[in-house]
Design an enzyme around this catalytic site. Sequence first.
Site, PDB file in Angstrom:
ATOM      1  N   GLY B  25       0.833  -1.202   0.000  1.00 22.26           N
ATOM      2  CA  GLY B  25       0.000   0.000   0.000  1.00 22.26           C
ATOM      3  C   GLY B  25       0.868   1.253   0.000  1.00 22.26           C
ATOM      4  N   GLY B  28      -2.091   6.693   2.377  1.00 21.70           N
ATOM      5  CA  GLY B  28      -1.876   7.540   3.543  1.00 21.70           C
ATOM      6  C   GLY B  28      -0.781   7.031   4.452  1.00 21.70           C
ATOM      7  N   ASP B  49       1.101  -1.201  -4.878  1.00 25.63           N
ATOM      8  CA  ASP B  49      -0.209  -0.570  -4.748  1.00 25.63           C
ATOM      9  C   ASP B  49      -0.892  -0.630  -6.112  1.00 25.63           C
ATOM     10  OD1 ASP B  49      -2.407   1.361  -4.543  1.00 25.63           O
ATOM     11  OD2 ASP B  49      -1.446   2.052  -2.714  1.00 25.63           O
ATOM     12  N   ASN B  59      -4.024  15.777   0.450  1.00 22.35           N
ATOM     13  CA  ASN B  59      -3.969  16.427   1.762  1.00 22.35           C
ATOM     14  C   ASN B  59      -3.117  15.640   2.738  1.00 22.35           C
ATOM     15  OD1 ASN B  59      -5.785  14.255   2.424  1.00 22.35           O
ATOM     16  ND2 ASN B  59      -6.603  15.467   4.113  1.00 22.35           N
ATOM     17  N   SER B  96      -2.006  -5.584  -7.845  1.00 18.63           N
ATOM     18  CA  SER B  96      -2.741  -6.025  -6.667  1.00 18.63           C
ATOM     19  C   SER B  96      -1.934  -7.096  -5.957  1.00 18.63           C
ATOM     20  CB  SER B  96      -4.096  -6.612  -7.071  1.00 18.63           C
ATOM     21  OG  SER B  96      -4.629  -7.372  -6.014  1.00 18.63           O
ATOM     22  N   CYS B 174     -36.336  -6.024   1.645  1.00 19.41           N
ATOM     23  CA  CYS B 174     -37.609  -5.299   1.700  1.00 19.41           C
ATOM     24  C   CYS B 174     -37.471  -3.898   2.277  1.00 19.41           C
ATOM     25  CB  CYS B 174     -38.689  -6.096   2.435  1.00 19.41           C
ATOM     26  SG  CYS B 174     -38.073  -6.962   3.855  1.00 19.41           S
TER      27      CYS B 174
END
Lengths: 175, 648
Positions: B25, B28, B49, B59, B96, B174
């Site tokens: 990854g 962040g 990643d 940011n 991946s 439902c």
Amino acid sequence: MIEKEDPVISEEEAAQYDRQIRLWGLDAQKRLRGSRVLLAGVGGLGAELAKNLILAGIKGLTLLDHEQVSEESCRAQFLVPVSAQGQNRAQASLERAQNLNPMVEVHADPDRVEDKPDDFFLQFDVVCLTGCSRDLMVRVDQLCSQHNIKVFCGDVYGYYGYMFCNLGQEHHYVE
Amino acid sequence: MVQLVGSLLKELADSLSSCKVLVVGAGGIGCELLKNLVLTGFKNIDVIDLDTIDVSNLNRQFLFQKKHVGKSKAQVAKESALQFCPSANITAYHDSIMNPDYNVEFFRQFMLVMNALDNRAARNHVNRMCLAADIPLVESGTAGYLGQVTVIKKGMTECYECQPKPAQKTFPGCTIRNTPSEPIHCIVWAKYLFNQLFGEEDADQEVSPDTADPEAAWNPEETAARATASEKDGDIRRVSTKEWARSTGYDPIKLFNKLFKDDIMYLLTMDKLWKKRKAPTPLDWQQLENSGHPQGESPTTSGLKDQQVLDVWGYCQLFQHSVESLRSQLQEKGEGAELVWDKDDPPAMDFVTAAANLRMNIFSMNMKSRFDVKSMAGNIIPAIATTNAVIAGLIVLEGLKILSGELESCRTIFLNKCPNLRKKLLVPCILDKPSLNCYVCASKPEVTVKVNVQKTTVLSLQDKILKERFGMVAPDVQIEDGKGTILISSEEGETEANNNKFLSDFGIRNGSRLQADDFLQDYTLLVNVLHTEELERDVEFEVVGEAPDKAPPPQSNQEEVNSITNGNKDSAQPSTSSKAAAADDDIMIVDSDEEGGAPSSSAAVTTSTKRKHPDPETSETSTKRPRTDQSAAAAATDNDDDDIIALD
């Protein structure tokens, strides 16, 4: 008191700050946007501070450091290019700091923090002192308290560190 | 004389520069982590990643700049990190981690694996790979101001799946189709509608009124009759929503009148539903267009444009425009095209905002701004740089302990929003030992699953149970019938013919045992089958030994609660709006950005139970608790483990 200078958040800001606006709200983001911060000391701790403040979207950040870039500086922090040895540390860090967020006004000041007159500090909303002497911290703390300027001090020693903050006699906040 | 290199012992410094580590990854946590690793002196780092950079990442994902938007995160992260340490050896994979190329051999190259993920499926997978390769794993997660780090080591600590994690909240069909009572129900409906009209149609994502709703029947016999009636063919209603839409040329006004007038009027005929509920009020396009509506913007320009709530006519127009845009997108893609919902695609987001709000209005709920709808529909988890910075720092500290051979000093550490009674913001806890009946790391993992063998297909077993629920990526299944009958083969096409057959067709019945293998994960799971005809409505299977899903209290926007969310965990979809190799297929408190096609009516709602300790993942609050040291009671003055706190 921090004035909200410009109430309108631009599209660019809204897109970039989206994830943090969703955390602390638009009002907080506007206040950040109107704040000027002084950061004394751009070593490892200062660089982290600079990064976090700049990414948050404050109005302006002044990097104040009289030290020269040494070989160690490049290993200590990530704002100083390896080629900048011998340069002033604040000035050497400026470019990468600015690139973190072009919407923030980043300045570099090569002076000694001890040599700064009182009114220098008064132009800021927040003052952060890293790696400073006790005398200086006491002086700045006393000066800033009188003018409702928030003061944060800190330093790091290997695996240890400390942070101290003075938010004034009456500090209002929202949770 | 102890030799130091900076703050590190020389042996440690040396091992840092020679060992190889993997960062899974580059978002962040990943950006902060990469920076930390490089500055600490790690020289050989692989980072993977599958995603690309989005403006909303800027940011906090500081290795990326505006000019990098659209590019591979792993690649740009590598380039930026190399800037501050040109001598580092970083390998970036835009891929991946669940790709079979990254097999046990691949993982064995590393001395340490560090996760910086945002979804559960990938975490489960890496957990298994690290168990298979016996490599220590540092797991982490953040959400808002909250964060968590923990260490997983085979045989020594709990694995990521030792503690059952509550599944993502789903809503009964439902409720979505007939009787929504909360905005989230309308938002889920709108997302289903998107798929039915423009995307991949899914039998579990029906939007039309549910005639077989048991609540609608005045007596039990009626329900059965309605159910049979709705299953029988020969009715115009049997035309799929997409076919019908196509037949009208995706005419927005026709669509509007069917969905927001005709279907609502049909619901009104199911009068029992409205005995104790406020009945919905249908909308009519013509009437709305004619009725005077104030033109001009609302004066609140100090807010974000997206935070404005329009009036009904405003959402009618938004509906019309977004349908027209999406129709064009479909046309451009050509015959048989399908769109995938993406919160960052403006017409897709507009469509859901409009449709959800129109439905909210019909069902007497206050409408929501696009900003709020996006949060809920997109499972967005608010995020800032600082939290990730702290967590990444802790990851490296745990990593250093591991590399120094000091696993006993590793801890789970929670980052809280406010200091606790002992004035601590960071709370370490002793790591738990592996769970003896963990269905992943126990020596012979076994589970018992209740299904209706006559109604569950082989495909469902594969996708919903083995992949979604039990985290397998490429299962192979044989029946323990003495003949080793192969039910599912991971080789493409081999057992496709079995997909739509029922389990009972293969002689599977109450007490049957299935052996499920995932060879990539080096994982074998024995599945005991219990046949039942009494599952709750919309529930296809139940894992024995687990508490049933309970509806959590409605979740307030930001806040709190000790639930860490990071990414839309359960859906196994990666968090970003990438259209990358998300073929496989991934919330909370807000959670990370999204999923392509969530398999269920999932919404990222956190279970707000007080005092539970956050899970590295997201919204789910695990039953994990910080535990005291054995001697903690007596060790009040023990400075060593001073920070281990017993909380109830």
